[in-house]
Design a protein around this motif. Sequence first.
Motif, short mmCIF file in Angstrom:
data_model
loop_
_atom_site.label_atom_id
_atom_site.label_comp_id
_atom_site.label_asym_id
_atom_site.label_seq_id
_atom_site.Cartn_x
_atom_site.Cartn_y
_atom_site.Cartn_z
N PRO A 31 -20.49 -24.91 48.51
CA PRO A 31 -21.83 -25.44 49.00
C PRO A 31 -21.50 -26.59 49.89
N SER A 32 -22.39 -26.83 50.88
CA SER A 32 -22.44 -28.10 51.77
C SER A 32 -23.08 -28.98 50.63
N LYS A 33 -22.90 -30.36 51.19
CA LYS A 33 -23.66 -31.29 50.66
C LYS A 33 -25.13 -31.36 50.51
N GLU A 34 -25.66 -30.71 51.93
CA GLU A 34 -27.06 -30.55 51.82
C GLU A 34 -27.60 -29.52 50.72
N GLU A 35 -26.70 -28.42 50.70
CA GLU A 35 -27.15 -27.49 49.62
C GLU A 35 -27.14 -27.84 48.31
N ILE A 36 -26.20 -28.73 48.09
CA ILE A 36 -26.23 -29.56 46.73
C ILE A 36 -27.48 -30.25 46.52
N TYR A 37 -27.85 -30.89 47.24
CA TYR A 37 -28.91 -31.77 47.26
C TYR A 37 -30.28 -31.12 46.96
N GLU A 38 -30.20 -29.72 47.67
CA GLU A 38 -31.40 -28.94 47.46
C GLU A 38 -31.53 -28.29 46.18
N GLY A 39 -30.62 -28.47 45.34
CA GLY A 39 -30.60 -28.01 43.96
C GLY A 39 -30.89 -29.31 42.89
N SER A 40 -31.63 -30.32 43.54
CA SER A 40 -31.90 -31.53 42.60
C SER A 40 -33.30 -31.22 42.02
N VAL A 41 -33.87 -31.82 40.82
CA VAL A 41 -34.90 -31.85 40.49
C VAL A 41 -35.99 -32.25 41.36
N GLN A 42 -35.70 -33.29 42.12
CA GLN A 42 -36.59 -33.85 42.79
C GLN A 42 -37.28 -32.81 43.88
N ARG A 43 -36.06 -31.85 44.22
CA ARG A 43 -36.43 -30.56 45.16
C ARG A 43 -36.60 -29.24 44.52
N GLN A 44 -37.32 -29.15 43.37
CA GLN A 44 -37.37 -28.26 42.40
C GLN A 44 -36.25 -27.51 42.07
N GLY A 45 -35.34 -28.03 41.87
CA GLY A 45 -34.07 -27.60 41.37
C GLY A 45 -34.00 -27.83 39.83
N ASP A 46 -32.72 -27.71 39.23
CA ASP A 46 -32.33 -28.03 37.76
C ASP A 46 -31.56 -28.89 37.56
N ALA A 47 -31.06 -29.72 38.42
CA ALA A 47 -29.81 -30.95 38.21
C ALA A 47 -30.50 -32.26 38.75
N PHE A 48 -30.08 -33.21 37.96
CA PHE A 48 -30.38 -34.48 38.36
C PHE A 48 -29.19 -35.01 39.33
#
Length: 376
Positions: A31-48
Motif C-alpha cells: 500500500p501507499s503512504k496515503e492508503e495506510i493513513y486512510e486506515g487510521s482511526v481518525q479516518r474511520q479505520g482501526d489503527a492508531f
Amino acid sequence: MKSVASSVARAAAFCLLFASLVGCSLPRSGPSKEEIYEGSVQRQGDAFIVTVNDRVTRATSLVPALGFSEAFQNAGVLGSDTISPGDTLALTIWENSDVPLLGQEGVNSTFLSEVQVDGSGHIFVPYAGRVRAAGNTPEALRKIITEKLDTQTPDPQVLIVRAAGDGSTVSVVGDVAAQGVYPIERPSRTLSGMLAQAGGITSELEITQINVIRGGKTERIWLTDLYKNPHMDIALRNGDRIVVQEDQRDFTVLGATGAQSRVPFESQTISAIEALALVGGLNSNLADPTGVFIMRNEPAEIANTVLGRNDLQGAQRMVYVLNLTEPNGMFMARDFVIREDDTLYVTEAPYVRWQKSLNAIVGPINTTASLSTLAN
C-alpha cells in the motif's frame, strides 16, 4: 503518415483512459503512504497512526526482562551426598551380641546390599521399620537407624553407602555440546555448573536463552545475564529440565527495502535503523524515506501512554511512522525499539508510482507506433 499519427493518438487516448481506470492495480510492493493513513482511526479505520518522537520512543522501549522468580532463586543448594528417591543404598549393621538381632548366631554383622529408596523417599530396615531417607545425607540416615535399633540390640553400629541408582538428575538438551541426563553432584549443583558439565554452550552467546522447567513451570534467562548476576545462578532440583536455545523472536520486513523477509533477532534489542540495515537498507531506486512504518499490536498500557489516554482496553493496532528525511529522523530510527512480531514496511516513493503509470502508458504507445511503422 496521417494514418500512423492517428493510430498513435488513438492508442494514447486509450492508454490514458485505461491507466486512469486501473492505475491503482499497477504492480507495487504494497500500500501507499496515503492508503495506510486512510486506515487510521481518525479516518474511520482501526489503527492508531503515530509519528515517532522522543516521547514515543521512551514509551515503547519495552525490552523483554528475563530472569528467575524468587521461588527459583531461594531454592537451597542440594548437598552433593543428599539421598533422593530412586537411590540405591548399601547398609552394613554390626551388633555387639553373640545372638544378633539381624544376623546369624556367631556372625555379628549383617549386609543389606540393595535397599531401594521408594518414590516417597523411604526405605525399610528390619526392626527399625520404615525410615525417611530422602533429603538426608548418609551420615544423618545412619544416626536415625542407629537410634531406632539401639533400643533392641546393644550398641549397634551402622554404615551406609550410597550405591548406584537414579538419584537426583537433570536433563540438558538444546544448544549444548553434550545433551543428556546428568546427576546433581558437587560441581554441578547450580545451573552454570550443570551447563559446564554438559560441555558448554554451542549457540551465539548474545542471543542464547536458558529455559529451566521445574514442576510444570518454565522460567528463562539470557545466558549473558546469568553470568552477570550471580544470584541468578540457581540451585538445581531433581527432575529439572534445562533447554538451551537461541532467541526465537523475529520480525517481518516488507516494501521498498533491500530484501523482504522474516528476520530473526541477532541481539537482545534491535532498533529500527538496525532492522533496516539487516535487510540491506532502503532500496534507493524505490523507497520513500518519509514513509517508514512499524506496525504492531500494542498492549493497552503502552497504547494509552503513547496516545495520552486511559480508556483503551486490550491490545491496540498501532502504526508508528518514521520520517528519515527530518533533521532528527535518523536519531528517532536509532532510538525506536523493534519488538517481536513487528512488521516494518517501507512505502514506494511517489515518483516510482508515477514512473510505473507512465510506463504503462508509453509502453503500449511505443508498441503501436512500431507496429504501424513496420506495416508501412
